[in-house]
Enzyme design. Structure first.
Site, mmCIF file in Angstrom:
data_model
loop_
_atom_site.group_PDB
_atom_site.id
_atom_site.type_symbol
_atom_site.label_atom_id
_atom_site.label_comp_id
_atom_site.label_asym_id
_atom_site.label_seq_id
_atom_site.Cartn_x
_atom_site.Cartn_y
_atom_site.Cartn_z
ATOM 1 N N GLY A 8 0.841 -1.188 0.000
ATOM 2 C CA GLY A 8 0.000 0.000 0.000
ATOM 3 C C GLY A 8 0.875 1.236 0.000
ATOM 4 N N GLY A 14 1.223 5.314 2.967
ATOM 5 C CA GLY A 14 2.307 4.531 2.376
ATOM 6 C C GLY A 14 3.470 5.360 1.876
ATOM 7 C CG ASP A 160 -4.219 4.768 19.585
ATOM 8 O OD1 ASP A 160 -4.797 5.625 18.891
ATOM 9 O OD2 ASP A 160 -4.430 3.542 19.479
ATOM 10 C CG HIS A 187 -5.532 1.605 16.372
ATOM 11 N ND1 HIS A 187 -4.898 2.685 16.949
ATOM 12 C CD2 HIS A 187 -5.473 1.820 15.030
ATOM 13 C CE1 HIS A 187 -4.461 3.499 16.005
ATOM 14 N NE2 HIS A 187 -4.805 3.002 14.829
#
Length: 340
Positions: A8, A14, A160, A187
């Site tokens: 990706g 990416g 996070d 998440h």
């Protein structure tokens, strides 16, 4: 030779992630794969004066035409030491991470099949949302191929952690680079549990501050989605967070550094002792994010949650049912619909 792969690589996460990995001194080969534009991204990055060789790969043409057979995914993954997966569609305004599941689950499943076939021993870092479900999807695909190693599959929750350091420092006045807040659970939304009672260096917040900070850490991604006004979600901060975690993995598995601890969403079976301790607290969930000590084989130790406040216990109680549903959804997707 240390080969890192980004699946990706032409997307919003990416591209900056690939840039940061090109700058990592441990990486000697960087392979980029995407459904479009990855050769161009690779050519661009290849001009940067670091030793890592960069190559870009595409899937076969859909029309099966004139071009020679393209084994892009195979070529990208073969001999990989580290595979990072930011592939998938981004969140848009009003879209939850669960909404992403219908699209991203199939993408992740197919990439996991390639990993099972061409790089079964690689360390796999999952960024594609919803991480609470995509990590179990990858694990189930690898299990079907008989190559699942729970010590080598990680859900990247580092953003996070980064947000928690930044947001708490805006209140305390501390240097955010020196602040560490354990963030456990999952998440997305209420599954994100910042343990502000364990912040280092220690700082006391009022209950109102704790609640406001917790809400902001849990839903920080919404700030970016709203600010970008339909143009995407958190890409640059996620890329930095993904590169930070990738660097920790490389430092532990290649350079042999010890004592590296990073929270990550993993299969708790990766550590029979520490994982069991966490399971006893989280109602026997199979996947959970906790402080992970990294070693040469990946997960060295899963640290227990430690002493948490009553407020944090309530957050945990709210997170467990959501996590259970997310995990079950990922497992069921592979069991019911995967063509492997």
């Amino acid at each position: 030779m240390v080969k890192a792969v980004v699946l990706g690589a032409a997307g919003g996460i990416g591209q900056p992630l690939s840039l940061l990995l090109k700058l990592n001194e441990v990486v000697t080969e960087l392979a980029l794969y995407d459904i479009v534009n990855s050769p161009g991204v690779a050519a661009d990055l290849s001009h940067i004066n670091t030793p890592a060789k960069v190559t870009g790969y595409l899937p076969p043409p859909k029309d099966g035409s004139k071009n020679a057979p393209n084994e892009g995914l195979k070529n990208a993954l073969t001999n990989a030491h580290l595979v990072v997966i930011p592939a998938g569609v981004p969140r848009k305004p009003g879209m939850t991470r669960d909404d992403l599941f219908k699209i991203n689950a199939g993408i992740v499943r197919d990439l996991a099949t390639g990993i099972a076939q061409y790089s079964p021993d690689a360390y796999v870092l999952v960024i594609s949302n919803p991480v609470n479900s995509t990590v179990p999807i990858i694990a189930e695909v690898l299990k079907k191929h008989g190559v699942f190693n729970p010590k080598r599959v990680f859900g990247v929750t580092t953003l996070d952690i980064v947000r928690a350091s930044t947001f708490t420092s805006s209140v305390s006045g501390a240097d955010p680079r020196k602040v560490r807040v354990p963030v456990v659970g999952g998440h997305s939304g209420v599954t994100i549990i910042p343990l502000l009672s364990q912040i280092s260096p220690p700082h006391s917040y009022t209950q109102d501050e704790i609640e406001l900070l917790t809400q902001r850490i849990q839903f920080g991604g919404d700030e970016v989605v709203k600010a970008k006004d339909g143009a995407g979600s958190a890409t640059l901060s996620m890329a930095q967070a993904g590169a930070r975690f990738a660097s920790s993995i490389l430092n532990a598995t290649v350079k042999g550094e010890s004592g590296i601890i990073e929270p990550s969403y993993v299969c708790l079976d990766a550590d029979s002792v520490g994982g069991k301790q966490v399971k006893n607290v989280v109602n026997e969930l199979d996947y959970f994010s906790s402080n992970i000590e990294l070693g040469k084989n990946g997960v060295e130790k899963i640290h227990p949650l430690g002493n948490i406040s009553e407020y944090e216990k309530n957050l945990l109680d709210a997170a467990i049912p959501e996590l259970k549903a997310n995990i079950s959804k990922g497992i069921s997707f592979v069991a019911d619909g995967s063509k492997l």
